[in-house]
Design a protein around this motif. Sequence first.
Motif, mmCIF file in Angstrom:
data_model
loop_
_atom_site.group_PDB
_atom_site.id
_atom_site.type_symbol
_atom_site.label_atom_id
_atom_site.label_comp_id
_atom_site.label_asym_id
_atom_site.label_seq_id
_atom_site.Cartn_x
_atom_site.Cartn_y
_atom_site.Cartn_z
ATOM 1 N N ALA A 125 -10.436 17.127 -9.685
ATOM 2 C CA ALA A 125 -9.925 17.226 -8.663
ATOM 3 C C ALA A 125 -10.575 16.358 -7.346
ATOM 4 O O ALA A 125 -12.142 16.460 -6.601
ATOM 5 C CB ALA A 125 -9.308 18.013 -7.831
ATOM 6 N N TYR A 126 -10.141 15.532 -6.746
ATOM 7 C CA TYR A 126 -10.881 14.671 -5.406
ATOM 8 C C TYR A 126 -10.268 15.271 -4.345
ATOM 9 O O TYR A 126 -8.577 14.844 -4.311
ATOM 10 C CB TYR A 126 -11.409 13.174 -6.023
ATOM 11 C CG TYR A 126 -11.706 12.609 -4.572
ATOM 12 C CD1 TYR A 126 -12.479 12.668 -3.436
ATOM 13 C CD2 TYR A 126 -10.824 11.180 -3.663
ATOM 14 C CE1 TYR A 126 -12.614 11.798 -2.451
ATOM 15 C CE2 TYR A 126 -10.942 10.386 -2.916
ATOM 16 C CZ TYR A 126 -12.115 11.095 -2.293
ATOM 17 O OH TYR A 126 -12.524 10.206 -0.794
ATOM 18 N N VAL A 127 -10.352 16.172 -3.305
ATOM 19 C CA VAL A 127 -9.533 16.589 -1.867
ATOM 20 C C VAL A 127 -10.340 15.655 -0.977
ATOM 21 O O VAL A 127 -11.568 16.569 -0.832
ATOM 22 C CB VAL A 127 -9.198 17.740 -2.414
ATOM 23 C CG1 VAL A 127 -8.230 18.348 -0.859
ATOM 24 C CG2 VAL A 127 -8.758 18.478 -3.131
ATOM 25 N N TYR A 128 -9.776 14.997 0.371
ATOM 26 C CA TYR A 128 -10.045 14.794 1.095
ATOM 27 C C TYR A 128 -9.250 14.929 2.499
ATOM 28 O O TYR A 128 -7.473 14.607 1.946
ATOM 29 C CB TYR A 128 -10.622 13.469 1.048
ATOM 30 C CG TYR A 128 -9.144 11.876 1.338
ATOM 31 C CD1 TYR A 128 -8.591 11.955 -0.087
ATOM 32 C CD2 TYR A 128 -9.094 11.519 2.420
ATOM 33 C CE1 TYR A 128 -8.073 11.089 -0.564
ATOM 34 C CE2 TYR A 128 -8.398 10.947 2.101
ATOM 35 C CZ TYR A 128 -7.610 10.277 1.016
ATOM 36 O OH TYR A 128 -6.088 9.821 0.696
ATOM 37 N N LEU A 183 -4.653 15.696 -2.371
ATOM 38 C CA LEU A 183 -5.224 15.241 -3.470
ATOM 39 C C LEU A 183 -5.354 14.170 -4.843
ATOM 40 O O LEU A 183 -3.955 13.324 -4.776
ATOM 41 C CB LEU A 183 -4.221 16.385 -3.917
ATOM 42 C CG LEU A 183 -4.318 16.985 -6.053
ATOM 43 C CD1 LEU A 183 -5.936 17.568 -6.285
ATOM 44 C CD2 LEU A 183 -2.892 17.569 -6.502
ATOM 45 N N ASN A 184 -5.816 13.631 -5.296
ATOM 46 C CA ASN A 184 -6.220 13.329 -6.412
ATOM 47 C C ASN A 184 -6.813 13.617 -7.481
ATOM 48 O O ASN A 184 -7.757 14.620 -7.879
ATOM 49 C CB ASN A 184 -7.425 11.376 -6.352
ATOM 50 C CG ASN A 184 -7.034 11.265 -4.864
ATOM 51 O OD1 ASN A 184 -6.246 9.867 -4.884
ATOM 52 N ND2 ASN A 184 -6.983 12.106 -3.990
ATOM 53 N N ALA A 205 -16.111 4.716 -11.606
ATOM 54 C CA ALA A 205 -14.699 5.329 -10.284
ATOM 55 C C ALA A 205 -13.260 4.689 -11.008
ATOM 56 O O ALA A 205 -12.886 3.378 -11.188
ATOM 57 C CB ALA A 205 -15.164 4.136 -8.642
ATOM 58 N N GLY A 206 -12.480 5.792 -9.822
ATOM 59 C CA GLY A 206 -10.880 5.271 -10.368
ATOM 60 C C GLY A 206 -10.247 6.818 -10.479
ATOM 61 O O GLY A 206 -10.844 7.764 -10.520
ATOM 62 N N CYS A 207 -9.158 6.734 -9.101
ATOM 63 C CA CYS A 207 -8.422 7.995 -9.307
ATOM 64 C C CYS A 207 -7.167 7.515 -9.496
ATOM 65 O O CYS A 207 -6.732 6.902 -9.133
ATOM 66 C CB CYS A 207 -8.750 8.659 -8.244
ATOM 67 S SG CYS A 207 -8.975 7.735 -6.662
ATOM 68 N N VAL A 208 -6.834 8.805 -9.561
ATOM 69 C CA VAL A 208 -4.658 8.764 -8.772
ATOM 70 C C VAL A 208 -4.137 9.514 -7.700
ATOM 71 O O VAL A 208 -4.544 11.010 -8.270
ATOM 72 C CB VAL A 208 -3.902 9.054 -10.457
ATOM 73 C CG1 VAL A 208 -2.486 9.274 -10.223
ATOM 74 C CG2 VAL A 208 -4.804 8.326 -11.503
ATOM 75 N N LEU A 209 -4.120 9.026 -6.875
ATOM 76 C CA LEU A 209 -3.101 10.130 -5.983
ATOM 77 C C LEU A 209 -1.689 10.800 -6.515
ATOM 78 O O LEU A 209 -1.230 9.881 -6.482
ATOM 79 C CB LEU A 209 -3.322 9.105 -4.655
ATOM 80 C CG LEU A 209 -2.242 9.518 -3.370
ATOM 81 C CD1 LEU A 209 -3.040 10.678 -2.649
ATOM 82 C CD2 LEU A 209 -1.754 8.421 -1.787
ATOM 83 N N ILE A 210 -1.812 12.304 -5.745
ATOM 84 C CA ILE A 210 -0.862 12.601 -6.307
ATOM 85 C C ILE A 210 0.582 12.235 -4.920
ATOM 86 O O ILE A 210 0.056 13.238 -3.386
ATOM 87 C CB ILE A 210 -0.850 14.160 -6.612
ATOM 88 C CG1 ILE A 210 -1.841 14.006 -7.538
ATOM 89 C CG2 ILE A 210 0.122 14.498 -6.875
ATOM 90 C CD1 ILE A 210 -1.507 12.609 -9.037
ATOM 91 N N ARG A 211 1.694 11.536 -5.262
ATOM 92 C CA ARG A 211 1.909 11.384 -3.928
ATOM 93 C C ARG A 211 3.581 12.140 -3.657
ATOM 94 O O ARG A 211 3.945 12.633 -2.608
ATOM 95 C CB ARG A 211 2.928 10.435 -3.787
ATOM 96 C CG ARG A 211 0.974 8.849 -3.374
ATOM 97 C CD ARG A 211 1.934 7.826 -2.616
ATOM 98 N NE ARG A 211 3.099 8.219 -1.994
ATOM 99 C CZ ARG A 211 2.601 7.859 -0.259
ATOM 100 N NH1 ARG A 211 1.444 7.715 0.367
ATOM 101 N NH2 ARG A 211 3.780 8.456 0.277
ATOM 102 N N ALA A 212 3.882 12.954 -5.206
ATOM 103 C CA ALA A 212 5.397 13.740 -4.895
ATOM 104 C C ALA A 212 5.380 14.433 -5.205
ATOM 105 O O ALA A 212 5.079 14.592 -6.597
ATOM 106 C CB ALA A 212 6.189 12.302 -4.584
#
Length: 206
Positions: free
Chosen positions: A82-85, A94-95, A104-111
């Motif tokens: 998890a990448y949380v900022y 949350l990503n 590097a690379g990530c997915v932002l959770i939007r809904a």
Amino acid sequence: MWKDAMPLARLTEQSSILDQGFYCRPAVEVAKDLLGKVIVHARTAGRIVEVEAYLGVSDLAAHASAGVTARTRVLFGPPGRAYVYLIYGMYDCLNFVAEPDGEAGCVLIRALEPLCGIPLMRRRRPAARRPEDLCSGPGKLTAAMAITRADNGANVTVPGKFVVRRLAEEASLEIDTSTRIGITRCADWPLRFFVSGSSFVSRRAD
DNA sequence: AGTTCGATCGCCT
DNA sequence: GGCGATCGAACTG
């Protein structure tokens, strides 16, 4: 209204945890495949209906474009974390980290579509007027599920309080694509993905 | 050491 | 549709 879609015990029984291999792929692929999967954090759970992909150093909208810093270190580490900022001084985003270790690379959770712990989510987000408003934004879903920077770096591929699951019976879903929301650089890149027709997304179009 | 500004949300007009 | 809240990372000097 305001009732759980299913008990957490049954969800756990009828699903399996996504392993590291799932995340160890290009961020765009991981983003699209995360739609329909279920995030479980402590007593709350929700089905992912909207995400955005963030790439590596070439993507000037991505935090990773700043290179390796204290904040972005996890983005360059192993996948399935998890990448949380903190954004705008008040909301956590949350990503999930994608790509092999070192890239590097990530997915932002939007809904999310809330599934379990809905009464608890409601207490945490009294501003929500309908269940559809509970997790319809990146800052909303972290508040509803009590996901904070304390979860930054968490390994979500091993059993514990924070995991992502795949239902045994997965409904097929249609995916819509659009540009990412709230960014200024690389604003025309089509890296936002959401479940067609879902009433739980943050927005229907751009 | 000081400044800028952001992967947002909710309330106001 | 506009804007204020609130803070820390990144950049400037």
